[in-house]
Design a protein around this motif. Structure first.
Motif, PDB file in Angstrom:
ATOM      1  N   UNK A 164       0.853  -1.191   0.000  1.00 52.72           N
ATOM      2  CA  UNK A 164       0.000   0.000   0.000  1.00 52.72           C
ATOM      3  C   UNK A 164       0.890   1.242   0.000  1.00 52.72           C
ATOM      4  N   UNK A 165       0.518   2.234  -0.772  1.00 55.20           N
ATOM      5  CA  UNK A 165       1.262   3.485  -0.821  1.00 55.20           C
ATOM      6  C   UNK A 165       0.477   4.576  -0.107  1.00 55.20           C
ATOM      7  N   UNK A 166       1.083   5.139   0.913  1.00 57.79           N
ATOM      8  CA  UNK A 166       0.410   6.176   1.688  1.00 57.79           C
ATOM      9  C   UNK A 166       0.136   7.420   0.862  1.00 57.79           C
ATOM     10  N   UNK A 167       1.030   7.715  -0.084  1.00 62.78           N
ATOM     11  CA  UNK A 167       0.838   8.931  -0.865  1.00 62.78           C
ATOM     12  C   UNK A 167      -0.304   8.808  -1.872  1.00 62.78           C
ATOM     13  N   UNK A 168      -0.939   7.632  -1.935  1.00 60.46           N
ATOM     14  CA  UNK A 168      -2.086   7.455  -2.818  1.00 60.46           C
ATOM     15  C   UNK A 168      -3.407   7.368  -2.054  1.00 60.46           C
ATOM     16  N   UNK A 169      -3.353   7.512  -0.740  1.00 63.81           N
ATOM     17  CA  UNK A 169      -4.562   7.374   0.077  1.00 63.81           C
ATOM     18  C   UNK A 169      -5.622   8.379  -0.342  1.00 63.81           C
ATOM     19  N   UNK A 170      -5.232   9.631  -0.458  1.00 58.55           N
ATOM     20  CA  UNK A 170      -6.208  10.664  -0.825  1.00 58.55           C
ATOM     21  C   UNK A 170      -6.820  10.400  -2.198  1.00 58.55           C
ATOM     22  N   UNK A 171      -6.008   9.928  -3.133  1.00 58.17           N
ATOM     23  CA  UNK A 171      -6.496   9.673  -4.487  1.00 58.17           C
ATOM     24  C   UNK A 171      -7.527   8.548  -4.517  1.00 58.17           C
ATOM     25  N   UNK A 172      -7.382   7.586  -3.604  1.00 62.60           N
ATOM     26  CA  UNK A 172      -8.294   6.442  -3.575  1.00 62.60           C
ATOM     27  C   UNK A 172      -9.633   6.774  -2.912  1.00 62.60           C
ATOM     28  N   UNK A 173      -9.705   7.888  -2.202  1.00 64.43           N
ATOM     29  CA  UNK A 173     -10.935   8.238  -1.502  1.00 64.43           C
ATOM     30  C   UNK A 173     -11.873   9.031  -2.414  1.00 64.43           C
ATOM     31  N   UNK A 174     -13.138   8.660  -2.403  1.00 64.59           N
ATOM     32  CA  UNK A 174     -14.136   9.377  -3.201  1.00 64.59           C
ATOM     33  C   UNK A 174     -14.606  10.616  -2.443  1.00 64.59           C
ATOM     34  N   UNK A 175     -15.279  11.507  -3.157  1.00 62.33           N
ATOM     35  CA  UNK A 175     -15.808  12.706  -2.511  1.00 62.33           C
ATOM     36  C   UNK A 175     -16.857  12.349  -1.474  1.00 62.33           C
ATOM     37  N   UNK A 176     -17.616  11.260  -1.731  1.00 62.73           N
ATOM     38  CA  UNK A 176     -18.619  10.809  -0.761  1.00 62.73           C
ATOM     39  C   UNK A 176     -17.953  10.328   0.522  1.00 62.73           C
ATOM     40  N   UNK A 177     -16.853   9.592   0.387  1.00 63.61           N
ATOM     41  CA  UNK A 177     -16.124   9.118   1.564  1.00 63.61           C
ATOM     42  C   UNK A 177     -15.560  10.287   2.362  1.00 63.61           C
ATOM     43  N   UNK A 178     -15.006  11.254   1.672  1.00 62.96           N
ATOM     44  CA  UNK A 178     -14.465  12.426   2.361  1.00 62.96           C
ATOM     45  C   UNK A 178     -15.560  13.161   3.139  1.00 62.96           C
TER      46      UNK A 178
END
Length: 238
Positions: free
Chosen positions: A137-151
């Motif tokens: 898992x890459x931590x720097x990709x966490x934000x990219x994997x999250x949808x606007x609904x999840x946020x």
């Protein structure tokens, strides 16, 4: 003021990857202690555990017994029903009071599913969330994997990507609103509980993947051995 780490998980079984991540976070943040919380019945895992809640609690106890700043809590084992992290953090908050800092430590794979957890937005408000790296898992990709609904479900948290060497108490307890989720790079040992269970089933060694105390406990109690194994075959795993 006390600084308390809380590290939840199924720990089926606990292994050196869990312990090393906790060790690095303990020293980087200057925590007073880290409490491991084995889950009894987590709602996000429907399968049956191969080791009972009591066995998993005992293994965590054995893995941490020689580290004075590590402890284990039976809080989720003694609470009826499903094991919800938000309820656990509420109890820790009552125990330590608002004047002390609580840090909730979790793996990146668990965090990417956190929007489905019970009252996830409140969970993020109860403690400083520390997301530790995991193999694959890459931590720097966490934000990219999250949808606007999840946020949105999480209250649109702010993320801060930091290396373990760059963390200080001041970084961790920054009082921004919303409090940032810290994505922390730690030494990531490529060990998984599922692989350990498979090795035991095959009668192979698990030494240097778990502590000697945990390996001995698994062998003594014949945990993770399939019913087809010959008597004594699993002992080779320790």
């Amino acid at each position: 003021m006390m600084h308390i780490g809380v590290m939840g998980g199924t720990f089926d079984p606990i292994h050196l990857g869990h312990l090393r991540a906790a060790e690095e976070i303990y020293w980087a943040l200057g925590l007073d202690r880290i409490t491991f919380v084995p889950a009894a019945r987590p709602p996000h895992k429907e399968e049956e555990f191969e080791a009972s809640a009591l066995h998993r609690y005992e293994m965590v106890s054995l893995a941490t017994v020689y580290t004075p700043y590590f402890s284990v809590s039976p809080i989720e084992l003694s609470r009826p029903g499903r094991s919800y992290s938000v309820e656990t953090l509420r109890e820790f908050r009552k125990l330590y009071g608002a004047e002390n800092a609580i840090y909730f430590i979790m793996g990146v794979d668990a965090f990417l599913d956190i929007a489905t957890w019970k009252e996830a937005q409140e969970l993020l408000s109860l403690a400083q969330v520390i997301v530790a790296a995991r193999p694959g898992w890459r931590l720097d990709e966490v934000e990219r994997h999250m949808t606007s609904e999840q946020r949105q479900l999480l209250g649109n948290p702010r993320f801060e990507y930091v290396k373990i060497s760059a963390i200080t108490r001041e970084t961790a307890k920054a009082h921004h609103e919303p409090r940032p989720v810290l994505l922390v790079e730690v030494v990531s040992l490529d060990i998984s509980s599922s692989e350990i269970r498979q090795l035991v089933k095959e009668g192979r060694s698990i030494r240097y993947l778990v502590t000697d105390t945990v390996a001995a406990y698994i062998g003594k109690n014949r945990l993770y051995c399939s019913g087809q194994k010959l008597i004594g075959e699993c002992e080779a795993s320790t």
